[in-house]
Design a protein around this motif. Structure first.
Motif, PDB file in Angstrom:
ATOM      1  N   ARG A  14       0.774  -1.177   0.107  1.00  0.00           N
ATOM      2  CA  ARG A  14       0.048   0.550   0.364  1.00  0.00           C
ATOM      3  C   ARG A  14       0.528   0.818  -0.736  1.00  0.00           C
ATOM      4  O   ARG A  14       2.139   1.621   0.633  1.00  0.00           O
ATOM      5  CB  ARG A  14      -0.999  -0.252   1.037  1.00  0.00           C
ATOM      6  N   TYR A  49      -8.158  -3.705  -4.899  1.00  0.00           N
ATOM      7  CA  TYR A  49      -8.222  -3.751  -4.433  1.00  0.00           C
ATOM      8  C   TYR A  49      -7.116  -5.441  -3.771  1.00  0.00           C
ATOM      9  O   TYR A  49      -6.526  -5.757  -4.599  1.00  0.00           O
ATOM     10  CB  TYR A  49      -9.492  -4.893  -3.364  1.00  0.00           C
ATOM     11  N   GLY A  50      -7.277  -5.483  -2.567  1.00  0.00           N
ATOM     12  CA  GLY A  50      -5.814  -6.781  -1.623  1.00  0.00           C
ATOM     13  C   GLY A  50      -6.694  -7.339  -0.247  1.00  0.00           C
ATOM     14  O   GLY A  50      -8.462  -8.381  -1.052  1.00  0.00           O
ATOM     15  N   THR A  51      -5.827  -8.596   0.094  1.00  0.00           N
ATOM     16  CA  THR A  51      -6.861  -9.102   0.757  1.00  0.00           C
ATOM     17  C   THR A  51      -7.878  -9.304   1.790  1.00  0.00           C
ATOM     18  O   THR A  51      -7.942 -10.476   2.083  1.00  0.00           O
ATOM     19  CB  THR A  51      -5.635  -9.944   1.611  1.00  0.00           C
ATOM     20  N   THR A  52      -8.003  -7.853   2.115  1.00  0.00           N
ATOM     21  CA  THR A  52      -8.937  -6.869   2.771  1.00  0.00           C
ATOM     22  C   THR A  52      -9.965  -7.613   1.839  1.00  0.00           C
ATOM     23  O   THR A  52     -11.086  -7.306   2.388  1.00  0.00           O
ATOM     24  CB  THR A  52      -8.726  -6.031   3.474  1.00  0.00           C
ATOM     25  N   GLY A  53     -10.294  -6.888   0.580  1.00  0.00           N
ATOM     26  CA  GLY A  53     -11.419  -6.806  -0.163  1.00  0.00           C
ATOM     27  C   GLY A  53     -11.509  -5.357  -0.411  1.00  0.00           C
ATOM     28  O   GLY A  53     -12.663  -5.809  -0.387  1.00  0.00           O
ATOM     29  N   GLU A  54     -10.974  -4.937   0.601  1.00  0.00           N
ATOM     30  CA  GLU A  54     -11.468  -3.187   0.514  1.00  0.00           C
ATOM     31  C   GLU A  54     -10.946  -2.430  -0.959  1.00  0.00           C
ATOM     32  O   GLU A  54      -9.308  -2.692  -1.229  1.00  0.00           O
ATOM     33  CB  GLU A  54     -11.418  -2.218   1.439  1.00  0.00           C
ATOM     34  N   LYS A  93       3.763  -7.015   5.533  1.00  0.00           N
ATOM     35  CA  LYS A  93       2.939  -7.705   4.812  1.00  0.00           C
ATOM     36  C   LYS A  93       2.804  -6.621   3.631  1.00  0.00           C
ATOM     37  O   LYS A  93       3.272  -6.057   2.333  1.00  0.00           O
ATOM     38  CB  LYS A  93       1.668  -5.882   5.726  1.00  0.00           C
ATOM     39  N   LEU A  95       3.011  -8.518  -0.880  1.00  0.00           N
ATOM     40  CA  LEU A  95       3.273 -10.085  -1.330  1.00  0.00           C
ATOM     41  C   LEU A  95       4.004  -9.902  -2.081  1.00  0.00           C
ATOM     42  O   LEU A  95       4.332  -8.094  -2.887  1.00  0.00           O
ATOM     43  CB  LEU A  95       1.984 -10.459  -2.414  1.00  0.00           C
ATOM     44  N   SER A  97       5.612 -11.581  -5.602  1.00  0.00           N
ATOM     45  CA  SER A  97       5.708 -12.550  -6.958  1.00  0.00           C
ATOM     46  C   SER A  97       6.847 -12.071  -7.619  1.00  0.00           C
ATOM     47  O   SER A  97       7.888 -11.574  -7.860  1.00  0.00           O
ATOM     48  CB  SER A  97       4.416 -11.969  -7.582  1.00  0.00           C
TER      49      SER A  97
END
Length: 107
Positions: A14, A49-54, A93, A95, A97
């Motif tokens: 973020r 959006y990320g893992t929170t879905g926000e 926090k 990712l 790849s």
């Protein structure tokens, strides 16, 4: 085509992620430069959006400072394996790849 095994690394985070009072993407660029990586790019998303879905988005009605940001670079595979240990110390926090890359250099 440049000879060797190269990898493309993308680090997703973020925009407002910080480490020791500095933006994480800025710290990562400084780290990569100090380790001799030839170049790296910071890409700022306009929506995601990320893992929170926000949803995070940039718009007139909302000034968002937590937009998705990606730091990416291409480097030789051997060097990536050395860098990964240090990168994971920075990225608590997020990712990371990694994918194989073919490299062409135009002059």
């Amino acid at each position: 085509m440049v000879e060797g095994n190269y990898l493309l690394v993308r680090i997703f985070m973020r925009e407002d992620d910080e480490l020791d009072g500095e933006r994480l993407y800025s710290k990562l660029l400084k780290l990569l430069k100090s380790k001799g990586v030839g170049g790296a790019t910071v890409l700022k998303a306009i929506m995601g959006y990320g893992t929170t879905g926000e949803y995070h988005y940039e718009g007139i009605e909302v000034l968002s400072y937590n937009l998705p940001v990606v730091v990416e670079f291409v480097e030789k595979e051997e060097k990536i394996h050395i860098l990964l240990e240090e990168l994971t110390k920075y990225v608590k926090k997020g990712l990371i790849s990694i994918e194989r890359a073919q490299v062409w250099v135009s002059s």
